[in-house]
Design an enzyme around this catalytic site. Sequence first.
Site, short mmCIF file in Angstrom:
data_model
loop_
_atom_site.label_atom_id
_atom_site.label_comp_id
_atom_site.label_asym_id
_atom_site.label_seq_id
_atom_site.Cartn_x
_atom_site.Cartn_y
_atom_site.Cartn_z
N ASP A 33 32.51 6.94 45.52
CA ASP A 33 33.86 7.51 45.59
C ASP A 33 34.67 7.17 44.33
OD1 ASP A 33 35.92 8.94 46.73
OD2 ASP A 33 36.58 7.33 48.06
N ASN A 35 35.58 9.39 41.65
CA ASN A 35 35.38 10.12 40.39
C ASN A 35 36.68 10.75 39.90
OD1 ASN A 35 32.69 9.58 40.67
ND2 ASN A 35 32.09 11.66 41.26
N ARG A 46 39.40 16.22 36.66
CA ARG A 46 38.55 15.64 37.72
C ARG A 46 37.06 15.88 37.47
NH1 ARG A 46 40.38 14.11 42.63
NH2 ARG A 46 38.42 14.74 43.58
N HIS A 50 33.44 13.66 37.72
CA HIS A 50 32.19 13.96 38.43
C HIS A 50 31.00 13.88 37.49
CE1 HIS A 50 34.37 14.79 42.00
NE2 HIS A 50 34.89 15.93 41.61
N GLU A 80 32.62 17.64 54.78
CA GLU A 80 34.08 17.83 54.66
C GLU A 80 34.49 18.20 53.23
OE1 GLU A 80 32.76 15.16 56.47
OE2 GLU A 80 33.12 16.38 58.25
N TRP A 82 33.66 20.60 51.54
CA TRP A 82 33.87 22.05 51.38
C TRP A 82 35.35 22.40 51.39
CZ3 TRP A 82 29.77 24.96 50.10
CH2 TRP A 82 28.48 24.53 50.48
N ARG A 84 37.58 21.23 49.57
CA ARG A 84 38.17 21.12 48.21
C ARG A 84 38.27 22.51 47.58
NH1 ARG A 84 36.15 15.40 45.69
NH2 ARG A 84 36.49 14.21 47.60
N LEU A 144 10.73 3.71 44.31
CA LEU A 144 12.02 3.88 44.98
C LEU A 144 12.19 5.28 45.59
CD1 LEU A 144 15.08 2.67 45.22
CD2 LEU A 144 15.52 4.25 43.35
N ARG A 207 36.70 2.96 54.51
CA ARG A 207 36.33 3.85 55.63
C ARG A 207 34.95 4.44 55.35
NH1 ARG A 207 41.03 6.74 53.58
NH2 ARG A 207 40.37 8.18 51.95
N SER A 209 34.09 7.79 56.14
CA SER A 209 34.12 9.22 55.79
C SER A 209 32.89 9.97 56.31
CB SER A 209 34.28 9.40 54.27
OG SER A 209 35.46 8.78 53.83
N GLU A 220 25.31 -4.38 56.48
CA GLU A 220 26.32 -5.19 55.79
C GLU A 220 27.16 -4.28 54.89
OE1 GLU A 220 26.79 -8.39 56.41
OE2 GLU A 220 25.09 -8.34 57.79
C1 IPE Z 1 33.24 10.56 50.65
O1 IPE Z 1 34.26 10.61 49.74
C2 IPE Z 1 32.20 11.60 50.35
C3 IPE Z 1 31.39 11.37 49.16
C4 IPE Z 1 31.47 10.33 48.38
C5 IPE Z 1 30.42 12.39 48.88
P1 IPE Z 1 35.59 11.48 49.99
O2 IPE Z 1 36.43 11.31 48.80
O3 IPE Z 1 35.22 12.86 50.37
O4 IPE Z 1 36.21 10.76 51.27
P2 IPE Z 1 37.70 10.74 51.80
O5 IPE Z 1 38.18 12.15 51.87
O6 IPE Z 1 38.50 9.92 50.84
O7 IPE Z 1 37.59 10.07 53.13
C1 IPE Z 2 33.59 11.13 44.77
O1 IPE Z 2 34.74 11.17 44.04
C2 IPE Z 2 32.79 12.40 44.66
C3 IPE Z 2 32.77 13.19 45.88
C4 IPE Z 2 33.45 12.96 46.98
C5 IPE Z 2 31.95 14.36 45.88
P1 IPE Z 2 36.05 11.92 44.53
O2 IPE Z 2 36.00 13.31 44.04
O3 IPE Z 2 36.24 11.78 46.00
O4 IPE Z 2 37.17 11.12 43.75
P2 IPE Z 2 38.58 10.67 44.30
O5 IPE Z 2 38.34 9.94 45.58
O6 IPE Z 2 39.36 11.92 44.52
O7 IPE Z 2 39.13 9.80 43.25
MG MG Z 3 37.21 10.50 47.19
#
Ligand code: IPE
Ligand code: IPE
Ligand code: MG
Length: 259
Positions: A33, A35, A46, A50, A80, A82, A84, A144, A207, A209, A220
């Site tokens: 999470d 990016n 953004r 990624h 979820e 989708w 975005r 791996l 969390r 998610s 853990e």
């Molecule tokens: C969780 O991150 C999903 C991935 C890392 C692929 P999100 O950024 O989508 O989660 P929320 O919306 O903050 O819970």
């Molecule tokens: C994780 O980074 C990548 C995915 C959820 C696909 P985010 O895109 O959720 O980045 P933040 O949480 O908005 O910073």
């Molecule tokens: Mg995120």
Amino acid sequence: MSFIKWPFKRNKITYESDATIEVVPKHVAIIMDGNGRWANDQGLPRMRGHKEGMDNVRRIVKMASGEGIEILTLYAFSTENWKRPKSEVEYLLKLPKEFLNVYLPELIEENVRVKTIGHFDALPKHTKKAVQYAIDQTANNTGLILNIALNYGSRSEIVNAVQSIAHQVENGNLRPSEIEEATINSHLFTKELPDPDLLIRTSGEIRLSNFLLWQLAYTEFWFTDVHWPAFTEAEFSAALHAFQLRKRRFGGLKETKKE
Ligand code: IPE
Ligand code: IPE
Ligand code: MG
């Protein structure tokens, strides 16, 4: 107990009793999470976050493989996600192809086996094609397992499992009293994999998610504020080190390696 810092020279701790406990987690799952926030912090779009996040996967896969971790499950796209904007969804679903175009030869060289969990069929054709190619090309590798959670959602995974078990009952192939934990396990995307030993989530959110809700029952957890593109080998090492110090009891009184 000795404290082992990365790079690990051994993967076992020997206790006074001579009992050895494997300290390298067999299965590590990561919620990659942050990016977007990483990019935002540097005034970048953004998508740049990624892209950097994708490049970081390479580093972390390399290290996981070198440390003797057997399975690395990476949450790349949730059911979820989708929600975005279309352009971001499109970009995210192009990344597996981009990643594999560049790094597949390296993965093959590292003896990595690519797998996925999630609703594969609903992915765009080009994503499926690239990922399926990587799965096929690495099918006989024995190192791996790089397990990519793509269009993965734990609740829909459980709903599907319940539906399919209900069908078996309806057809008279299974009695309700015969349903046990193993029955449910065998209907999940992760049916061939052991549960994660260690879950890492970057970027400060505490969390799940919708990630591996069933499978994380005794995992853990390790959280860091560092955003995924900045999650270096040293960070990973800190997580592995923290894992070594955990006492896993699985509801019992003694420290146990496994359930
Ligand atoms: C969780 O991150 C999903 C991935 C890392 C692929 P999100 O950024 O989508 O989660 P929320 O919306 O903050 O819970
Ligand atoms: C994780 O980074 C990548 C995915 C959820 C696909 P985010 O895109 O959720 O980045 P933040 O949480 O908005 O910073
Ligand atoms: Mg995120």
